[in-house]
Design a protein around this motif. Structure first.
Motif, PDB file in Angstrom:
ATOM      1  N   LYS A 190       7.888  -9.244 -14.503  1.00 43.72           N
ATOM      2  CA  LYS A 190       7.334  -8.679 -13.276  1.00 43.72           C
ATOM      3  C   LYS A 190       7.449  -9.684 -12.130  1.00 43.72           C
ATOM      4  O   LYS A 190       7.555 -10.883 -12.366  1.00 43.72           O
ATOM      5  N   THR A 191       7.403  -9.172 -10.923  1.00 44.49           N
ATOM      6  CA  THR A 191       7.360 -10.048  -9.757  1.00 44.49           C
ATOM      7  C   THR A 191       6.064 -10.849  -9.770  1.00 44.49           C
ATOM      8  O   THR A 191       5.038 -10.392 -10.281  1.00 44.49           O
ATOM      9  N   GLU A 192       6.109 -12.036  -9.204  1.00 47.16           N
ATOM     10  CA  GLU A 192       4.906 -12.855  -9.110  1.00 47.16           C
ATOM     11  C   GLU A 192       4.126 -12.565  -7.828  1.00 47.16           C
ATOM     12  O   GLU A 192       3.044 -13.111  -7.633  1.00 47.16           O
ATOM     13  N   LEU A 193       4.673 -11.715  -6.973  1.00 43.14           N
ATOM     14  CA  LEU A 193       3.926 -11.264  -5.798  1.00 43.14           C
ATOM     15  C   LEU A 193       2.857 -10.266  -6.242  1.00 43.14           C
ATOM     16  O   LEU A 193       3.120  -9.385  -7.069  1.00 43.14           O
ATOM     17  N   GLU A 194       1.663 -10.393  -5.687  1.00 39.77           N
ATOM     18  CA  GLU A 194       0.563  -9.497  -6.043  1.00 39.77           C
ATOM     19  C   GLU A 194       0.557  -8.291  -5.107  1.00 39.77           C
ATOM     20  O   GLU A 194       0.547  -8.446  -3.887  1.00 39.77           O
ATOM     21  N   TYR A 195       0.543  -7.085  -5.697  1.00 38.17           N
ATOM     22  CA  TYR A 195       0.550  -5.861  -4.894  1.00 38.17           C
ATOM     23  C   TYR A 195       0.037  -4.710  -5.742  1.00 38.17           C
ATOM     24  O   TYR A 195       0.052  -4.776  -6.979  1.00 38.17           O
ATOM     25  N   ARG A 196      -0.401  -3.654  -5.083  1.00 38.26           N
ATOM     26  CA  ARG A 196      -0.853  -2.458  -5.794  1.00 38.26           C
ATOM     27  C   ARG A 196      -0.109  -1.201  -5.354  1.00 38.26           C
ATOM     28  O   ARG A 196      -0.101  -0.201  -6.074  1.00 38.26           O
ATOM     29  N   THR A 197       0.487  -1.225  -4.166  1.00 40.41           N
ATOM     30  CA  THR A 197       1.184  -0.053  -3.630  1.00 40.41           C
ATOM     31  C   THR A 197       2.548  -0.480  -3.096  1.00 40.41           C
ATOM     32  O   THR A 197       2.777  -1.667  -2.825  1.00 40.41           O
ATOM     33  N   PRO A 198       3.470   0.475  -2.911  1.00 40.01           N
ATOM     34  CA  PRO A 198       4.756   0.120  -2.303  1.00 40.01           C
ATOM     35  C   PRO A 198       4.597  -0.548  -0.941  1.00 40.01           C
ATOM     36  O   PRO A 198       5.363  -1.467  -0.609  1.00 40.01           O
ATOM     37  N   TYR A 199       3.624  -0.114  -0.148  1.00 43.54           N
ATOM     38  CA  TYR A 199       3.428  -0.741   1.161  1.00 43.54           C
ATOM     39  C   TYR A 199       2.989  -2.195   1.010  1.00 43.54           C
ATOM     40  O   TYR A 199       3.496  -3.072   1.718  1.00 43.54           O
ATOM     41  N   GLU A 200       2.053  -2.466   0.129  1.00 43.98           N
ATOM     42  CA  GLU A 200       1.637  -3.849  -0.095  1.00 43.98           C
ATOM     43  C   GLU A 200       2.808  -4.698  -0.555  1.00 43.98           C
ATOM     44  O   GLU A 200       2.968  -5.845  -0.115  1.00 43.98           O
ATOM     45  N   LEU A 239      -5.819 -10.630   3.213  1.00 41.82           N
ATOM     46  CA  LEU A 239      -5.324  -9.613   4.144  1.00 41.82           C
ATOM     47  C   LEU A 239      -5.474  -8.191   3.616  1.00 41.82           C
ATOM     48  O   LEU A 239      -5.970  -7.302   4.337  1.00 41.82           O
ATOM     49  N   PHE A 240      -5.057  -7.947   2.379  1.00 45.17           N
ATOM     50  CA  PHE A 240      -4.998  -6.570   1.885  1.00 45.17           C
ATOM     51  C   PHE A 240      -6.358  -5.868   1.785  1.00 45.17           C
ATOM     52  O   PHE A 240      -6.422  -4.647   1.997  1.00 45.17           O
ATOM     53  N   PRO A 241      -7.457  -6.560   1.495  1.00 45.35           N
ATOM     54  CA  PRO A 241      -8.747  -5.860   1.533  1.00 45.35           C
ATOM     55  C   PRO A 241      -9.107  -5.356   2.933  1.00 45.35           C
ATOM     56  O   PRO A 241      -9.908  -4.431   3.079  1.00 45.35           O
ATOM     57  N   VAL A 242      -8.488  -5.942   3.950  1.00 44.38           N
ATOM     58  CA  VAL A 242      -8.764  -5.554   5.337  1.00 44.38           C
ATOM     59  C   VAL A 242      -7.726  -4.552   5.842  1.00 44.38           C
ATOM     60  O   VAL A 242      -8.057  -3.607   6.569  1.00 44.38           O
ATOM     61  N   ALA A 243      -6.465  -4.761   5.480  1.00 45.53           N
ATOM     62  CA  ALA A 243      -5.381  -3.901   5.976  1.00 45.53           C
ATOM     63  C   ALA A 243      -4.298  -3.780   4.912  1.00 45.53           C
ATOM     64  O   ALA A 243      -3.510  -4.715   4.717  1.00 45.53           O
ATOM     65  N   ASN A 244      -4.260  -2.641   4.234  1.00 50.52           N
ATOM     66  CA  ASN A 244      -3.215  -2.436   3.227  1.00 50.52           C
ATOM     67  C   ASN A 244      -2.524  -1.082   3.375  1.00 50.52           C
ATOM     68  O   ASN A 244      -1.926  -0.564   2.439  1.00 50.52           O
ATOM     69  N   THR A 245      -2.613  -0.509   4.579  1.00 48.50           N
ATOM     70  CA  THR A 245      -1.855   0.692   4.923  1.00 48.50           C
ATOM     71  C   THR A 245      -1.265   0.473   6.319  1.00 48.50           C
ATOM     72  O   THR A 245      -1.754  -0.365   7.078  1.00 48.50           O
ATOM     73  N   PRO A 246      -0.220   1.228   6.671  1.00 44.83           N
ATOM     74  CA  PRO A 246       0.349   1.060   8.015  1.00 44.83           C
ATOM     75  C   PRO A 246      -0.680   1.277   9.124  1.00 44.83           C
ATOM     76  O   PRO A 246      -0.718   0.520  10.097  1.00 44.83           O
ATOM     77  N   ALA A 247      -1.532   2.291   8.976  1.00 46.43           N
ATOM     78  CA  ALA A 247      -2.529   2.566  10.017  1.00 46.43           C
ATOM     79  C   ALA A 247      -3.535   1.427  10.131  1.00 46.43           C
ATOM     80  O   ALA A 247      -3.892   1.008  11.246  1.00 46.43           O
ATOM     81  N   ARG A 254       4.422   0.508  12.333  1.00 41.66           N
ATOM     82  CA  ARG A 254       4.491   1.565  13.367  1.00 41.66           C
ATOM     83  C   ARG A 254       5.613   2.557  13.038  1.00 41.66           C
ATOM     84  O   ARG A 254       5.424   3.780  13.137  1.00 41.66           O
ATOM     85  N   LEU A 255       6.775   2.026  12.622  1.00 43.19           N
ATOM     86  CA  LEU A 255       7.901   2.911  12.293  1.00 43.19           C
ATOM     87  C   LEU A 255       7.617   3.747  11.049  1.00 43.19           C
ATOM     88  O   LEU A 255       8.056   4.892  10.953  1.00 43.19           O
ATOM     89  N   LEU A 256       6.913   3.166  10.081  1.00 42.83           N
ATOM     90  CA  LEU A 256       6.549   3.950   8.896  1.00 42.83           C
ATOM     91  C   LEU A 256       5.712   5.157   9.279  1.00 42.83           C
ATOM     92  O   LEU A 256       5.895   6.257   8.745  1.00 42.83           O
ATOM     93  N   GLU A 293       4.535   6.546   4.690  1.00 44.43           N
ATOM     94  CA  GLU A 293       4.988   6.226   3.331  1.00 44.43           C
ATOM     95  C   GLU A 293       6.225   5.327   3.377  1.00 44.43           C
ATOM     96  O   GLU A 293       7.056   5.442   4.279  1.00 44.43           O
ATOM     97  N   VAL A 294       6.350   4.449   2.381  1.00 42.05           N
ATOM     98  CA  VAL A 294       7.535   3.595   2.273  1.00 42.05           C
ATOM     99  C   VAL A 294       8.697   4.450   1.774  1.00 42.05           C
ATOM    100  O   VAL A 294       8.581   5.087   0.714  1.00 42.05           O
ATOM    101  N   PRO A 295       9.812   4.503   2.503  1.00 39.91           N
ATOM    102  CA  PRO A 295      10.945   5.335   2.068  1.00 39.91           C
ATOM    103  C   PRO A 295      11.602   4.784   0.808  1.00 39.91           C
ATOM    104  O   PRO A 295      11.542   3.591   0.534  1.00 39.91           O
ATOM    105  N   ARG A 296      12.230   5.683   0.065  1.00 37.89           N
ATOM    106  CA  ARG A 296      12.841   5.307  -1.220  1.00 37.89           C
ATOM    107  C   ARG A 296      14.350   5.177  -1.143  1.00 37.89           C
ATOM    108  O   ARG A 296      15.014   5.152  -2.178  1.00 37.89           O
ATOM    109  N   ASP A 297      14.918   5.114   0.062  1.00 34.73           N
ATOM    110  CA  ASP A 297      16.372   4.959   0.182  1.00 34.73           C
ATOM    111  C   ASP A 297      16.693   3.707   0.992  1.00 34.73           C
ATOM    112  O   ASP A 297      15.939   3.321   1.889  1.00 34.73           O
TER     113      ASP A 297
END
Length: 210
Positions: A21-31, A54-62, A94-96, A103-107
């Motif tokens: 697995k990646t060593e970066l910590e994340y829970r969603t594609p955006y993170e 950071l992520f407990p404060v802001a983990n979505t584009p909005a 903003r572009l997302l 949502e994070v695009p899959r292409d």
């Protein structure tokens, strides 16, 4: 390396680490996308320290847009190039929202159109978040591919193309993680740990350490 040697190489990697697995910590594609953008010319350890705050404060584009560029900088100020990265994360968020409903695009094309996202970042997201058999080539993977004789290339794109040809299909999904971990902890830049390497007998590197 011969095809048989390459197959054996990845058999050994898979036996040693069946679920890399990646060593970066994340829970969603955006993170994950944010973490990979922040990781350019920075360590995963340093990025994780910042994103844990950071992520407990802001983990979505909005939420990231609501946080704003200046406040974002305070969370990532310990990471190299944080000014440019903050601007990219805000513009990307903003572009997302504008183009992809948040949502994070899959292409690949849509990912690479986002600020701060190049081919390597897109490959990481496609592979790690969406299960695509892409191979993101960084300095670690390029070094391993060239040193071992697995997939020699003059630049990262050439190495990527040769890896996609050389790595057996059964191992392609996890190849990125195996190779980056091998380069990070065993086949290190200054002094590779050749005595502790599980593929040293397959490797073509002429200047092995003893």
């Amino acid at each position: 390396m011969t095809p048989a040697e390459i197959h054996e190489m990845f058999v050994r990697f898979s036996e040693l680490n069946p679920a890399p697995k990646t060593e970066l910590e994340y829970r969603t594609p955006y993170e994950l996308l944010v973490a990979v953008i922040l990781s350019a010319q920075a360590t995963d350890v340093g990025v994780n320290k910042a994103t844990r705050r950071l992520f407990p404060v802001a983990n979505t584009p909005a939420a990231m847009l609501a946080l704003g560029e200046e406040r974002l900088k305070r969370y990532i100020a310990t990471i190299g190039l944080f000014n440019a990265k903050a601007a990219n994360v805000i513009a990307m968020s903003r572009l997302l929202l504008e183009r992809h409903g948040g949502e994070v695009p899959r292409d690949r094309e849509s990912l690479e159109a986002l600020p701060g996202v190049g081919r390597k970042t897109a490959n990481v997201v496609l592979n790690t978040a969406f299960g695509e058999s892409t191979i993101a080539v960084d300095t670690h993977i390029s070094r391993v591919a060239n040193r071992t004789g697995l997939a020699p290339g003059k630049n990262v794109r050439e190495v990527e193309d040769r890896l996609l040809e050389a790595v057996p299909a059964a191992f392609r999904q996890d190849a990125h993680h195996w190779l980056i971990l091998h380069g990070r902890y065993v086949c290190k830049a200054r002094k590779p740990d050749c005595p502790g390497c599980i593929v040293r007998d397959l490797c073509r590197f002429p200047d092995k350490t003893v």
